[in-house]
Design a protein around this motif. Structure first.
Motif, PDB file in Angstrom:
ATOM      1  N   UNK A 386     -27.732 126.854 -42.871  1.00  0.00           N
ATOM      2  CA  UNK A 386     -26.400 126.120 -43.527  1.00  0.00           C
ATOM      3  C   UNK A 386     -25.577 125.990 -42.717  1.00  0.00           C
ATOM      4  N   UNK A 387     -25.164 127.120 -41.741  1.00  0.00           N
ATOM      5  CA  UNK A 387     -24.330 127.056 -40.891  1.00  0.00           C
ATOM      6  C   UNK A 387     -24.585 125.926 -39.447  1.00  0.00           C
ATOM      7  N   UNK A 388     -25.748 125.773 -39.287  1.00  0.00           N
ATOM      8  CA  UNK A 388     -26.156 124.873 -38.354  1.00  0.00           C
ATOM      9  C   UNK A 388     -26.075 123.414 -38.897  1.00  0.00           C
ATOM     10  N   UNK A 389     -26.143 123.456 -40.126  1.00  0.00           N
ATOM     11  CA  UNK A 389     -26.263 121.981 -40.700  1.00  0.00           C
ATOM     12  C   UNK A 389     -24.893 121.639 -40.706  1.00  0.00           C
ATOM     13  N   UNK A 390     -23.838 122.678 -41.185  1.00  0.00           N
ATOM     14  CA  UNK A 390     -22.555 122.143 -41.228  1.00  0.00           C
ATOM     15  C   UNK A 390     -22.036 121.772 -39.696  1.00  0.00           C
ATOM     16  N   UNK A 391     -22.198 122.573 -38.867  1.00  0.00           N
ATOM     17  CA  UNK A 391     -21.810 122.190 -37.490  1.00  0.00           C
ATOM     18  C   UNK A 391     -22.200 120.813 -36.806  1.00  0.00           C
ATOM     19  N   UNK A 392     -23.661 120.679 -37.270  1.00  0.00           N
ATOM     20  CA  UNK A 392     -24.535 119.399 -37.054  1.00  0.00           C
ATOM     21  C   UNK A 392     -23.875 118.055 -37.377  1.00  0.00           C
ATOM     22  N   UNK A 393     -23.356 118.107 -38.933  1.00  0.00           N
ATOM     23  CA  UNK A 393     -22.969 117.325 -39.352  1.00  0.00           C
ATOM     24  C   UNK A 393     -21.370 116.923 -38.597  1.00  0.00           C
ATOM     25  N   UNK A 399     -20.267 111.652 -33.228  1.00  0.00           N
ATOM     26  CA  UNK A 399     -20.724 111.099 -31.912  1.00  0.00           C
ATOM     27  C   UNK A 399     -21.971 110.255 -32.261  1.00  0.00           C
ATOM     28  N   UNK A 400     -22.608 110.434 -33.545  1.00  0.00           N
ATOM     29  CA  UNK A 400     -23.961 109.686 -34.018  1.00  0.00           C
ATOM     30  C   UNK A 400     -23.823 109.477 -35.351  1.00  0.00           C
ATOM     31  N   UNK A 401     -23.004 108.531 -35.671  1.00  0.00           N
ATOM     32  CA  UNK A 401     -22.650 108.171 -37.140  1.00  0.00           C
ATOM     33  C   UNK A 401     -23.993 107.849 -38.125  1.00  0.00           C
ATOM     34  N   UNK A 402     -24.882 107.175 -37.365  1.00  0.00           N
ATOM     35  CA  UNK A 402     -26.169 106.870 -38.086  1.00  0.00           C
ATOM     36  C   UNK A 402     -26.649 108.044 -38.468  1.00  0.00           C
ATOM     37  N   UNK A 403     -26.874 108.876 -37.596  1.00  0.00           N
ATOM     38  CA  UNK A 403     -27.603 110.045 -37.694  1.00  0.00           C
ATOM     39  C   UNK A 403     -26.880 111.011 -38.850  1.00  0.00           C
ATOM     40  N   UNK A 404     -25.537 110.869 -38.850  1.00  0.00           N
ATOM     41  CA  UNK A 404     -24.783 111.637 -40.015  1.00  0.00           C
ATOM     42  C   UNK A 404     -25.053 111.049 -41.364  1.00  0.00           C
ATOM     43  N   UNK A 405     -25.402 109.661 -41.350  1.00  0.00           N
ATOM     44  CA  UNK A 405     -25.894 109.173 -42.884  1.00  0.00           C
ATOM     45  C   UNK A 405     -27.164 109.802 -43.122  1.00  0.00           C
ATOM     46  N   UNK A 406     -27.998 109.949 -42.314  1.00  0.00           N
ATOM     47  CA  UNK A 406     -29.501 110.492 -42.612  1.00  0.00           C
ATOM     48  C   UNK A 406     -29.343 111.789 -42.882  1.00  0.00           C
ATOM     49  N   UNK A 407     -28.477 112.567 -42.226  1.00  0.00           N
ATOM     50  CA  UNK A 407     -28.289 113.978 -42.741  1.00  0.00           C
ATOM     51  C   UNK A 407     -27.673 114.150 -44.232  1.00  0.00           C
ATOM     52  N   UNK A 408     -27.281 113.102 -44.536  1.00  0.00           N
ATOM     53  CA  UNK A 408     -26.499 113.403 -46.077  1.00  0.00           C
ATOM     54  C   UNK A 408     -27.985 113.701 -47.073  1.00  0.00           C
ATOM     55  N   UNK A 409     -28.992 113.684 -46.711  1.00  0.00           N
ATOM     56  CA  UNK A 409     -30.298 114.278 -47.474  1.00  0.00           C
ATOM     57  C   UNK A 409     -30.348 115.797 -46.811  1.00  0.00           C
ATOM     58  N   UNK A 410     -29.587 116.385 -47.508  1.00  0.00           N
ATOM     59  CA  UNK A 410     -29.218 117.782 -46.957  1.00  0.00           C
ATOM     60  C   UNK A 410     -30.493 118.885 -46.951  1.00  0.00           C
ATOM     61  N   UNK A 411     -31.265 118.661 -48.142  1.00  0.00           N
ATOM     62  CA  UNK A 411     -32.495 119.688 -48.378  1.00  0.00           C
ATOM     63  C   UNK A 411     -33.393 119.263 -47.108  1.00  0.00           C
ATOM     64  N   UNK A 412     -33.499 117.934 -47.155  1.00  0.00           N
ATOM     65  CA  UNK A 412     -34.390 117.484 -46.060  1.00  0.00           C
ATOM     66  C   UNK A 412     -34.089 118.039 -44.731  1.00  0.00           C
ATOM     67  N   UNK A 413     -32.771 117.797 -44.360  1.00  0.00           N
ATOM     68  CA  UNK A 413     -32.307 118.489 -43.241  1.00  0.00           C
ATOM     69  C   UNK A 413     -32.433 119.969 -42.893  1.00  0.00           C
ATOM     70  N   UNK A 414     -32.153 120.748 -43.835  1.00  0.00           N
ATOM     71  CA  UNK A 414     -32.258 121.969 -43.985  1.00  0.00           C
ATOM     72  C   UNK A 414     -33.588 122.480 -43.713  1.00  0.00           C
ATOM     73  N   UNK A 415     -34.724 121.804 -44.473  1.00  0.00           N
ATOM     74  CA  UNK A 415     -36.012 122.179 -44.086  1.00  0.00           C
ATOM     75  C   UNK A 415     -36.346 122.074 -42.824  1.00  0.00           C
ATOM     76  N   UNK A 416     -35.674 121.122 -41.994  1.00  0.00           N
ATOM     77  CA  UNK A 416     -36.125 120.991 -40.597  1.00  0.00           C
ATOM     78  C   UNK A 416     -35.503 122.204 -39.755  1.00  0.00           C
TER      79      UNK A 416
END
Ligand code: GLU
Length: 557
Positions: A386-393, A399-416
């Motif tokens: 969770x902590x990593x996810x928040x900081x990564x967002x 710096x990477x707005x497209x990536x930020x949009x992909x990260x909005x699928x939080x469950x998916x990002x958290x699995x990775x």
């Protein structure tokens, strides 16, 4: 000829009406527990936050907060030529980003604390009270000249401080000029003032430069420094104090117990001690921090200069270093036993480490990017997903707005992000958000790419048939064991060995091993020769995505 100093002080400072007693009453001794330290960070707001600035800051912060004391921020904006608009506010924000908080001083929401103002440019009246007193005691005198001339005097002084011993001849002429400046009459002063001229104020030096005096630095120990024999500029002609005077007045009034500052101030220490003694005040304890060095390819050491990578704190945000990584790294450089403590206390906050001035090195810390990266991987591996996810967002949004949009699928990002996290030996795949971005790329179709080629010596036909058999037999409900058994079963028909031990004993009997077959699948699914556990990766990607990548690869081969 004798001068009426009291009269002179009235002449020079007619606007000062407050007495010293009245002023001191506004700055009563702080009511703190025994042993509590009061420290400060006192930056000049030039708009550039140097990585090296974190060292005195963190030492000061630790000393104060570890002892139940006070840590405050004072803005040293006495040199308006160096000041950059908005820099102070930006600085407070940057430090807050690093988790460095002040109890008093200039904060994100304005000023807090009873010992202000905390901006030197707002303290002119205060300095003048004490300046007037020094004049009345015959310890300070005015010099009517332009600031350009004063600047020259000051630079000469600075050089003199550094090269005092070798500058004999020059020192003589400088000394003569200094004595000439001291020589004036009250009538001269009256005339200059009547003509509307401005003056700078100098403090008379009483030391003998050929004699040395013992001074103490908490880290360096007792040092012998030449006594101060150079008159110090206290106030510039705009009435604003120099660093020397402001340091003495402010740190006294604000109750600073420990001054932690750059070693460039060490040669000025005799000046400061002299001023403290003139004022009749007890000086604080000092720690002078050495310049941060970097090592060149040829092994030589140089100062980490403004232009070097890693010198500007902004670099760390851009490269995606968590502020906690940077702080952890600074702690490893500051205290020789920090790493040992960390190994024994992997999950504790660094603020629980018993920071000790005695464990600080008196020689310059060496900045080492490789070491920083090691620390980074360790720190990130111990964070929660969770902590990593928040900081990564936070990083991605900037710096990477497209990536930020992909990260909005939080469950998916958290699995990775959860892959290999937790447990006694967490994986250490990435140390920065840039590295994590790269690590996560294969999980998104937008960034998935076959980056690595199959090794030349592996037959394309074998790869094709291995991929086909695997895709045909893949069942996402298989557990890891069953999944791997299926890969093993592909091996023998292709001439690959399913058992690693057997393969190692007799490698010539096979085309390769189960590791090679796994690699064939890995490259198709992740585009890379290296990846985290493939079974997990495929589960996160889901059947459809994994198998379609494998089919794409079969068609390409
Ligand atoms: N303003 C001074 C500097 O930036 C502060 C030194 C000190 O901490 O006293 O170097």
């Amino acid at each position: 000829m004798s001068i009426d100093y009291k009269y002179l002080s009235e002449l020079l400072f007619p606007d000062v009406t407050m007495t010293e007693e009245e002023l001191l009453a506004k700055y009563p001794p702080r009511n703190l527990p025994e042993g509590a330290k009061v420290t400060r960070f006192a930056p000049s707001p030039t708009g550039f936050v140097h990585f090296g600035g974190l060292f005195p800051t963190l030492v000061s912060e630790r000393l104060a907060h570890q002892s139940g004391g006070v840590f405050y921020l004072r803005i040293e904006d006495t040199d308006s030529r160096r000041e950059v608009e908005g820099a102070a506010g930006a600085l407070v924000k940057t430090l807050a980003h690093y988790g460095i908080h002040f109890d008093e001083g200039v904060t994100v929401d304005g000023e807090a604390g009873d010992y202000g103002p905390y901006k030197q440019s707002e303290r002119a009246d205060i300095y003048h009270v004490f300046a007037k007193r020094l004049v009345a005691e015959g310890r300070a005198y005015p010099v009517f000249s332009t600031d350009a001339e004063l600047e020259e005097i000051k630079t000469a002084d600075k050089k003199a401080e550094l090269k005092a011993v070798n500058w004999e001849t020059d020192a003589d002429s400088r000394r003569e000029a200094m004595l000439a400046r001291r020589n004036f009459t009250v009538e001269d002063v009256e005339r200059e003032l009547a003509a509307g001229h401005k003056f700078a104020l100098f403090a008379i030096a009483e030391g003998d430069g050929t004699r040395k005096r013992k001074v103490n630095d908490l880290v360096r120990g007792d040092l012998l420094l030449p006594e101060n024999d150079e008159d110090v500029v206290l106030l510039k002609s705009d009435g604003i104090p120099t660093y020397h005077f402001a340091h003495v007045v402010d740190d006294h009034l604000m109750g600073t117990t420990h001054v932690v500052r750059g070693e460039e101030w060490l040669p000025s220490l005799p000046k400061h001690l002299q001023l403290f003694s003139y004022m009749g005040w007890k000086p604080p304890k000092y720690i002078h921090i050495s310049q941060i060095m970097r090592q060149d390819a040829d092994g030589s050491k140089k100062k980490l200069s403004k232009r070097d990578m890693g010198a500007n704190l902004d670099d760390y945000s851009r490269l995606g270093y968590s502020p906690r990584v940077v702080i952890e790294y600074v702690m490893t450089l500051l205290n020789s036993n920090f790493e040992e403590w960390r190994a024994q206390n992997p999950d504790r906050d660094y603020t629980e480490f018993p920071f000790n001035v005695k464990k600080m090195s008196s020689s310059g810390c060496l900045f080492d990017m490789k070491k920083l990266d090691d620390v980074a991987k360790n720190v990130i591996s111990r964070m929660s997903a969770e902590d990593v996810y928040a900081q990564l967002c936070g990083w991605a949004e900037k710096f990477e707005p497209d990536f930020a949009r992909r990260l909005s699928d939080k469950d998916y990002a958290l699995q990775i992000i959860s892959i290999g996290r937790g447990g006694k030996k967490p994986r250490k795949d990435y140390g920065t958000w840039v590295e994590l971005y790269n690590y996560m790329s294969p999980f998104y179709d937008e960034t998935f790419a076959v980056e690595d080629e199959y090794p030349e010596n592996v037959s394309r036909a074998d790869i094709k048939s291995a991929l086909t058999s695997f895709a045909d037999s893949y069942d996402e409900n298989d557990d890891a064991g069953a999944w791997f058994e299926k890969i093993k079963s592909i091996c023998a028909p292709l001439g690959y060995c399913a058992d690693m031990k057997e393969y190692r004993a007799n490698p010539d009997a096979y085309k390769g091993s189960v590791a090679d077959v796994s690699m064939m699948i890995r490259v198709a699914v992740t585009g890379r020769l290296n990846s985290p556990d493939l079974y997990t990766v495929m589960h996160i990607l889901g059947r459809e995505r994994s198998i379609s990548r494998i089919r794409d690869m079969i068609n390409k081969l």
